[in-house]
Enzyme design. Structure first.
Site, PDB file in Angstrom:
ATOM      1  N   ASP A 128       1.298  -1.049  -0.402  1.00  0.00           N
ATOM      2  CA  ASP A 128       0.089  -0.054  -0.450  1.00  0.00           C
ATOM      3  C   ASP A 128       1.672   1.101   0.214  1.00  0.00           C
ATOM      4  O   ASP A 128       1.760   1.460   0.864  1.00  0.00           O
ATOM      5  CB  ASP A 128      -0.891   0.064   0.788  1.00  0.00           C
ATOM      6  N   HIS A 135      -3.642  13.999   1.338  1.00  0.00           N
ATOM      7  CA  HIS A 135      -3.928  12.847   2.769  1.00  0.00           C
ATOM      8  C   HIS A 135      -2.787  13.266   2.976  1.00  0.00           C
ATOM      9  O   HIS A 135      -3.129  13.235   4.249  1.00  0.00           O
ATOM     10  CB  HIS A 135      -4.343  11.609   1.559  1.00  0.00           C
ATOM     11  N   GLU A 200     -10.218   3.997   4.427  1.00  0.00           N
ATOM     12  CA  GLU A 200      -9.091   4.024   3.439  1.00  0.00           C
ATOM     13  C   GLU A 200      -9.637   4.056   1.888  1.00  0.00           C
ATOM     14  O   GLU A 200     -10.115   3.229   1.672  1.00  0.00           O
ATOM     15  CB  GLU A 200      -8.692   3.818   4.037  1.00  0.00           C
ATOM     16  N   GLU A 202      -9.486   4.313  -1.636  1.00  0.00           N
ATOM     17  CA  GLU A 202      -8.413   3.478  -2.643  1.00  0.00           C
ATOM     18  C   GLU A 202      -8.754   3.090  -3.639  1.00  0.00           C
ATOM     19  O   GLU A 202      -9.610   2.588  -3.638  1.00  0.00           O
ATOM     20  CB  GLU A 202      -6.663   2.879  -1.887  1.00  0.00           C
ATOM     21  N   ASP A 234      -9.364   0.249   2.590  1.00  0.00           N
ATOM     22  CA  ASP A 234      -7.759   0.074   3.671  1.00  0.00           C
ATOM     23  C   ASP A 234      -8.300  -0.034   4.963  1.00  0.00           C
ATOM     24  O   ASP A 234      -8.147   1.264   5.610  1.00  0.00           O
ATOM     25  CB  ASP A 234      -6.494   0.360   2.883  1.00  0.00           C
ATOM     26  N   ARG A 238      -7.073   3.756  14.194  1.00  0.00           N
ATOM     27  CA  ARG A 238      -6.881   4.350  14.036  1.00  0.00           C
ATOM     28  C   ARG A 238      -5.927   4.404  15.554  1.00  0.00           C
ATOM     29  O   ARG A 238      -4.724   4.588  15.866  1.00  0.00           O
ATOM     30  CB  ARG A 238      -7.331   6.465  13.867  1.00  0.00           C
ATOM     31  N   GLN A 241      -3.014   1.503  15.432  1.00  0.00           N
ATOM     32  CA  GLN A 241      -2.262   2.274  14.576  1.00  0.00           C
ATOM     33  C   GLN A 241      -1.617   3.433  15.304  1.00  0.00           C
ATOM     34  O   GLN A 241      -0.145   3.353  15.231  1.00  0.00           O
ATOM     35  CB  GLN A 241      -2.705   3.028  13.329  1.00  0.00           C
ATOM     36  N   LYS A 254      -3.429  -2.108  10.245  1.00  0.00           N
ATOM     37  CA  LYS A 254      -4.189  -2.180   8.928  1.00  0.00           C
ATOM     38  C   LYS A 254      -4.294  -3.796   8.842  1.00  0.00           C
ATOM     39  O   LYS A 254      -5.335  -3.939   8.079  1.00  0.00           O
ATOM     40  CB  LYS A 254      -2.635  -2.178   8.481  1.00  0.00           C
ATOM     41  N   THR A 258      -8.722  -6.124   4.679  1.00  0.00           N
ATOM     42  CA  THR A 258      -8.668  -5.170   3.173  1.00  0.00           C
ATOM     43  C   THR A 258      -9.907  -6.040   2.621  1.00  0.00           C
ATOM     44  O   THR A 258      -9.861  -6.661   2.190  1.00  0.00           O
ATOM     45  CB  THR A 258      -7.689  -4.775   2.355  1.00  0.00           C
ATOM     46  N   GLU A 375      -9.464  12.509   8.743  1.00  0.00           N
ATOM     47  CA  GLU A 375      -9.467  13.642   8.059  1.00  0.00           C
ATOM     48  C   GLU A 375     -10.359  14.383   7.857  1.00  0.00           C
ATOM     49  O   GLU A 375     -10.672  15.275   8.517  1.00  0.00           O
ATOM     50  CB  GLU A 375      -8.481  13.173   5.992  1.00  0.00           C
TER      51      GLU A 375
HETATM   52 MN    MN Z   1      -4.160   3.106   2.635  1.00  0.00          MN
END
Ligand code: MN
Length: 429
Positions: A128, A135, A200, A202, A234, A238, A241, A254, A258, A375
């Protein structure tokens, strides 16, 4: 968009709907499993699936088009990449003379169980990237308001090695992960269910042809190694992470799941929607020579509209439609797909057929175009208020996240990626 007067029509009526993701001009690759656990290659057409081994059995595909699934994965990758199989499928699906022989090999999409890969053994490796500068800037600003971008960002396509075993197909339930995390004001970490589960948005791209260990992939050759594109969610915890990521990057925050969309849209189907790479702002460094070519800059971008929709359990129970929470476009990426492939192999690392790469979260410059809740809600500080009054800092159990992607351009039919969706199940305590 109105139907083009000269547009080829399919005898599969749903493929002529101007709103379909899957007109004759798309015919994305897929793999499904039948009731006896046999794998079939297929293409999507309208709301149907065309079974390719069935067509081959019927004598409708020649030997170089027959879609062998060998012990090492998909055969005839080159025939796929060159568009040969799609062109033949388009003939079969548009010429009424074939209808009687092809029709028995169509199955409604809702009745097939799609698999998340074109490799027989599953997806080999998953990498990834972090290719959206918006971002990277948004996330960096949350942690380093004065200096959001790290000094390597404009030189190196940043990436991390993801986990391939937990890649699941759209529609698979995603269980809230447990993990170790530490609240900012806590003296010690604790183990428990994540409280800041995020999506996420993507775009993924599969490697069709690999490179040998020790060999590199020049930028001009990079696209020959790309099989096609799909959507990727993804999922990210948080809180896990934030505690684990230094100094080696994402890991268990993560790797619990996925989700990818089942259809792989081929590069040649995306040809009309290619655009120049996003221009680098004045003053940004020119990348090193191995990552730079005028050709790639002139056509390395893709005009793909991307959306995230959310439906909470309460909304679904009340019969309310999902609400759109993000709308962006892939064309704003800072690094092209070719630059990512070339950089990945630049140390001699061998990419293999069936490997999945993803762009990293795709975000734009406005609040409505960011590809994660991190975000959108400024790490939970500004909750998202939904039309029914519910609020979200991060995802709750029962939330369903739906990602969509499509291309539109005057004079061409709309083509799309289908959906990438998943519902959050409660953590196992
Ligand atoms: Mn990602």
């Amino acid at each position: 968009m109105a139907l083009m007067p000269d547009r080829k029509r399919s005898w599969v009526e749903s493929a002529n709907d101007p709103e379909t993701d899957f007109p004759l001009e798309n015919l994305p690759f897929g793999l499904y499993e039948d009731d006896r656990q046999r794998r079939h290659t297929c293409v999507a057409i309208g709301d149907q699936v065309l079974d390719l081994p069935g067509c081959a059995h019927e004598g409708l595909l020649n030997a170089s088009q027959s879609i062998g699934l060998g012990p090492r994965g998909l055969g005839h990758v080159e025939a796929w990449r060159a568009g040969e199989i799609r062109r033949r499928a388009a003939e079969l699906l548009s010429d009424a003379a074939y209808r009687d022989r092809v029709d028995p090999h169509l199955i409604p999409q809702k009745d097939v169980r799609m698999l998340p890969s074109f490799g027989v053994g599953g997806i080999g490796d998953y990498t990834d990237f972090y290719a959206s500068i918006h971002h990277a800037t948004n996330v960096g600003r949350l942690f380093r308001p004065d200096n959001p971008l790290l000094p390597n960002y404009k030189w190196v396509p940043i990436g991390y090695h993801g986990r391939a075993s937990s890649i699941v197909i759209s529609g698979t339930e995603v269980r809230r992960p447990c993990g170790q995390m530490k609240a900012p004001d806590a003296a010690e970490p604790a183990f428990g269910a994540s409280r800041s589960l995020d999506y996420e948005l993507e775009v993924g791209f599969f490697i069709g042809q690999g490179n040998d260990l020790g060999e590199t992939i020049p930028l001009e050759q990079a696209e020959k190694h790309i099989f096609g594109l799909c959507l990727v969610n993804d999922w990210s915890a948080r809180d896990i992470q934030a505690w684990e990521y230094q100094p080696l990057g994402p890991f268990l925050g993560k790797s619990f799941a996925t989700t990818i969309s089942p259809w792989v849209v081929m590069l040649d189907a995306l040809e009309p929607y290619r655009v120049p790479a996003a221009p680098r702002p004045e003053g940004d460094p020119k990348p090193l020579p191995y990552l730079w070519s005028d050709h790639d800059q002139a056509r390395g971008g893709f005009d793909i509209q991307l959306e995230v929709w959310l439906a909470t359990a309460q909304m679904r129970a009340a019969g309310q439609a999902p609400v759109r929470v993000s709308r962006g476009n892939l064309r704003e990426l800072y690094w092209t797909l070719s630059q990512m492939v070339t950089h990945h192999a630049s140390n001699g690392c061998n990419l293999r057929p069936g490997d999945l790469m993803a762009t990293g979260t795709v975000s734009g410059t406005t609040p409505e175009s960011v590809g994660s809740l991190l975000e959108r809600t400024k790490r939970g500080a500004e909750p998202l208020v939904l039309p029914n009054g519910e609020q979200r800092k991060f995802l709750e159990d029962g939330d369903e996240v739906i990602m969509k992607g499509w291309c539109e351009r005057e004079g061409f039919p709309r083509i799309g990626f289908g959906e990438c969706r998943g519902v959050i199940a409660p953590a196992r305590v």
